[in-house]
Design a protein around this motif. Structure first.
Motif, PDB file in Angstrom:
ATOM      1  N   ARG A  38       0.825  -1.220   0.000  1.00 12.98           N
ATOM      2  CA  ARG A  38       0.000   0.000   0.000  1.00 12.98           C
ATOM      3  C   ARG A  38       0.857   1.269   0.000  1.00 12.98           C
ATOM      4  O   ARG A  38       0.418   2.335  -0.392  1.00 12.98           O
ATOM      5  CB  ARG A  38      -0.957   0.013   1.209  1.00 12.98           C
ATOM      6  N   LEU A  41       0.990   2.929  -3.371  1.00 15.68           N
ATOM      7  CA  LEU A  41      -0.166   3.774  -3.687  1.00 15.68           C
ATOM      8  C   LEU A  41       0.009   5.157  -3.075  1.00 15.68           C
ATOM      9  O   LEU A  41      -0.251   6.173  -3.714  1.00 15.68           O
ATOM     10  CB  LEU A  41      -1.444   3.133  -3.137  1.00 15.68           C
ATOM     11  N   HIS A  42       0.467   5.172  -1.816  1.00 13.57           N
ATOM     12  CA  HIS A  42       0.686   6.452  -1.143  1.00 13.57           C
ATOM     13  C   HIS A  42       1.793   7.240  -1.842  1.00 13.57           C
ATOM     14  O   HIS A  42       1.686   8.460  -1.988  1.00 13.57           O
ATOM     15  CB  HIS A  42       1.023   6.220   0.329  1.00 13.57           C
ATOM     16  N   ALA A  43       2.847   6.539  -2.272  1.00 15.68           N
ATOM     17  CA  ALA A  43       3.959   7.213  -2.938  1.00 15.68           C
ATOM     18  C   ALA A  43       3.494   7.849  -4.240  1.00 15.68           C
ATOM     19  O   ALA A  43       3.861   8.989  -4.555  1.00 15.68           O
ATOM     20  CB  ALA A  43       5.090   6.221  -3.206  1.00 15.68           C
ATOM     21  N   LEU A  44       2.660   7.113  -4.996  1.00 15.65           N
ATOM     22  CA  LEU A  44       2.143   7.642  -6.257  1.00 15.65           C
ATOM     23  C   LEU A  44       1.236   8.848  -6.001  1.00 15.65           C
ATOM     24  O   LEU A  44       1.343   9.877  -6.684  1.00 15.65           O
ATOM     25  CB  LEU A  44       1.385   6.527  -7.001  1.00 15.65           C
ATOM     26  N   ALA A  45       0.379   8.730  -4.990  1.00 20.57           N
ATOM     27  CA  ALA A  45      -0.512   9.841  -4.628  1.00 20.57           C
ATOM     28  C   ALA A  45       0.308  11.064  -4.219  1.00 20.57           C
ATOM     29  O   ALA A  45       0.019  12.191  -4.625  1.00 20.57           O
ATOM     30  CB  ALA A  45      -1.440   9.421  -3.496  1.00 20.57           C
ATOM     31  N   ALA A  47       3.371  11.791  -5.131  1.00 21.22           N
ATOM     32  CA  ALA A  47       4.041  12.348  -6.311  1.00 21.22           C
ATOM     33  C   ALA A  47       3.081  13.227  -7.109  1.00 21.22           C
ATOM     34  O   ALA A  47       3.474  14.276  -7.627  1.00 21.22           O
ATOM     35  CB  ALA A  47       4.589  11.221  -7.185  1.00 21.22           C
ATOM     36  N   LEU A  48       1.812  12.805  -7.181  1.00 21.46           N
ATOM     37  CA  LEU A  48       0.801  13.591  -7.902  1.00 21.46           C
ATOM     38  C   LEU A  48       0.549  14.928  -7.211  1.00 21.46           C
ATOM     39  O   LEU A  48       0.500  15.974  -7.858  1.00 21.46           O
ATOM     40  CB  LEU A  48      -0.514  12.801  -7.975  1.00 21.46           C
ATOM     41  N   VAL A  49       0.399  14.881  -5.890  1.00 18.09           N
ATOM     42  CA  VAL A  49       0.131  16.103  -5.127  1.00 18.09           C
ATOM     43  C   VAL A  49       1.322  17.051  -5.224  1.00 18.09           C
ATOM     44  O   VAL A  49       1.167  18.267  -5.383  1.00 18.09           O
ATOM     45  CB  VAL A  49      -0.185  15.760  -3.656  1.00 18.09           C
TER      46      VAL A  49
ATOM     47  N   LEU B  11       7.220  11.802 -10.414  1.00 18.50           N
ATOM     48  CA  LEU B  11       5.927  11.253 -10.834  1.00 18.50           C
ATOM     49  C   LEU B  11       6.104  10.338 -12.049  1.00 18.50           C
ATOM     50  O   LEU B  11       5.487   9.272 -12.123  1.00 18.50           O
ATOM     51  CB  LEU B  11       4.951  12.395 -11.151  1.00 18.50           C
ATOM     52  N   GLN B  14       7.367   7.079 -10.815  1.00 16.09           N
ATOM     53  CA  GLN B  14       6.305   6.316 -10.152  1.00 16.09           C
ATOM     54  C   GLN B  14       5.378   5.670 -11.181  1.00 16.09           C
ATOM     55  O   GLN B  14       5.032   4.499 -11.065  1.00 16.09           O
ATOM     56  CB  GLN B  14       5.463   7.234  -9.250  1.00 16.09           C
ATOM     57  N   LEU B  41      -5.378  16.377 -10.722  1.00 17.57           N
ATOM     58  CA  LEU B  41      -4.248  15.703 -10.070  1.00 17.57           C
ATOM     59  C   LEU B  41      -4.600  15.357  -8.630  1.00 17.57           C
ATOM     60  O   LEU B  41      -4.328  14.255  -8.159  1.00 17.57           O
ATOM     61  CB  LEU B  41      -3.013  16.616 -10.086  1.00 17.57           C
ATOM     62  N   HIS B  42      -5.230  16.316  -7.960  1.00 18.49           N
ATOM     63  CA  HIS B  42      -5.627  16.080  -6.574  1.00 18.49           C
ATOM     64  C   HIS B  42      -6.678  14.972  -6.489  1.00 18.49           C
ATOM     65  O   HIS B  42      -6.641  14.140  -5.590  1.00 18.49           O
ATOM     66  CB  HIS B  42      -6.151  17.375  -5.939  1.00 18.49           C
ATOM     67  N   ALA B  45      -4.961  11.660  -6.935  1.00 15.85           N
ATOM     68  CA  ALA B  45      -4.207  11.353  -5.709  1.00 15.85           C
ATOM     69  C   ALA B  45      -5.157  10.901  -4.606  1.00 15.85           C
ATOM     70  O   ALA B  45      -4.887   9.923  -3.893  1.00 15.85           O
ATOM     71  CB  ALA B  45      -3.422  12.587  -5.260  1.00 15.85           C
ATOM     72  N   LEU B  48      -6.362   7.375  -5.141  1.00 16.68           N
ATOM     73  CA  LEU B  48      -5.304   6.404  -4.790  1.00 16.68           C
ATOM     74  C   LEU B  48      -5.241   6.175  -3.281  1.00 16.68           C
ATOM     75  O   LEU B  48      -5.172   5.036  -2.818  1.00 16.68           O
ATOM     76  CB  LEU B  48      -3.941   6.909  -5.286  1.00 16.68           C
TER      77      LEU B  48
END
Lengths: 202, 202
Positions: A38, A41-45, A47-49, B11, B14, B41-42, B45, B48
């Motif tokens: 999991r 998933l947090h890492a990807l989220a 990176a998006l933020v 990103l 990822q 993007l938010h 995120a 996710l």
């Protein structure tokens, strides 16, 4: 698919908005993510933020940067201030940087003129370009018009040439023809026709 | 690509870990996202994080759910308690649900036995299946072994048949042969061979 719990459906729907990712691919990606730790998933989220909150246009060249104010290329004192390369997209900038052959500055238009897509001059970063040339970047001597050799890219280069012709700059256009290592027999007709038309004296 | 600011590179890296998404596709996705409203993007995120924090395995059928405890299928009182369909993945469950033809319960193994991939019986959700059959789900009369008709799927079905043979259940296997609407001339050899071997009396 009544069996997909709502957060999975929500994520699938978000992912399927991305270009080239359909409903089925999105679902495959989600199930891949579910099989991972999991933390991924947090890492990807995260990176998006991070991109959403920190990436903005460079106040000089309009490229995207996470730096405060100007980007790392504009900030680099070893760059040649006399040559400015005008490109359509950041991907094109990355491609030119990857060659390691260009040491001047850049200006990113974020698009090309396109009557079909409805991209007009005011949609491109032309005002910031004019402001640079009249303001901080008076040392620019040559402007390389490096928009792509497509119909829209050529139209954009011509428009720029007309717009900037009176500025006393040397305006150049990137070469277009048969790619290096390419075979003449496999080159498309317009490319080969141009290669012949734009032949140079040896 | 020295011109990519760090959050963009993070990103991209990822995204390029996802199956079927290479470095170039990831960069294209990132630049697509950058052209959108930052709210998108938010939202992605958030979706996710929502999956990471709320999706877990159903305590009965091992399917994934955002419900507390058991999933919506296990909770549905209109489902037939006498038939249990054992499937390899949640995608397979979604595919069966989409037919609208099956009204029994499910059990998700989360994989098939595979000596090559190193998937052993203890890696599948077999203990929860045995526990269900001996515990809450005594009303089950028929077990449909719906693992895929691949080498690994067949091996898994045979293993299950051996494991559960003594439970006094009717064990069935999904039909395998030429797809409906399919052309015999385009069917692969093993499929056509099986369609002939498993022919049924009309």
């Amino acid at each position: 698919m009544t069996s997909s719990p709502d957060p999975i459906r929500a994520l699938t729907s978000q992912l399927s908005r991305l270009p080239g990712i359909g409903e089925r691919t999105a679902l495959r990606l989600v199930h891949h993510l579910l099989r991972q730790d999991r933390a991924l998933l947090h890492a990807l989220a995260h990176a998006l933020v991070d991109v959403a909150e920190h990436v903005h246009e460079c106040s000089r060249c309009c490229s995207l940067t996470a730096n405060e104010g100007v980007c790392s290329v504009c900030r680099d004192p070893r760059r040649d201030d006399t040559v400015l390369c005008v490109i359509a997209t950041m991907q094109d900038q990355a491609a030119i940087e990857a060659t390691g052959e260009f040491r001047g500055r850049y200006h990113v238009l974020h698009g090309t003129l396109s009557p079909l897509d409805g991209t007009r001059p005011e949609d491109l970063r032309l005002q910031p370009l004019l402001a640079r040339l009249q303001g901080d970047d008076k040392s620019v001597r040559e402007l390389i018009l490096a928009t792509p050799p497509s119909v829209d890219g050529e139209a954009t280069a011509l428009y720029l040439a007309k717009l900037l012709g009176a500025h006393g700059l040397s305006l150049t256009r990137i070469a277009s023809g048969v790619p290096v290592g390419g075979d003449l027999q496999f080159a498309d007709k317009p490319t080969l026709a141009r290669a012949i038309a734009l032949r140079r004296v040896l």
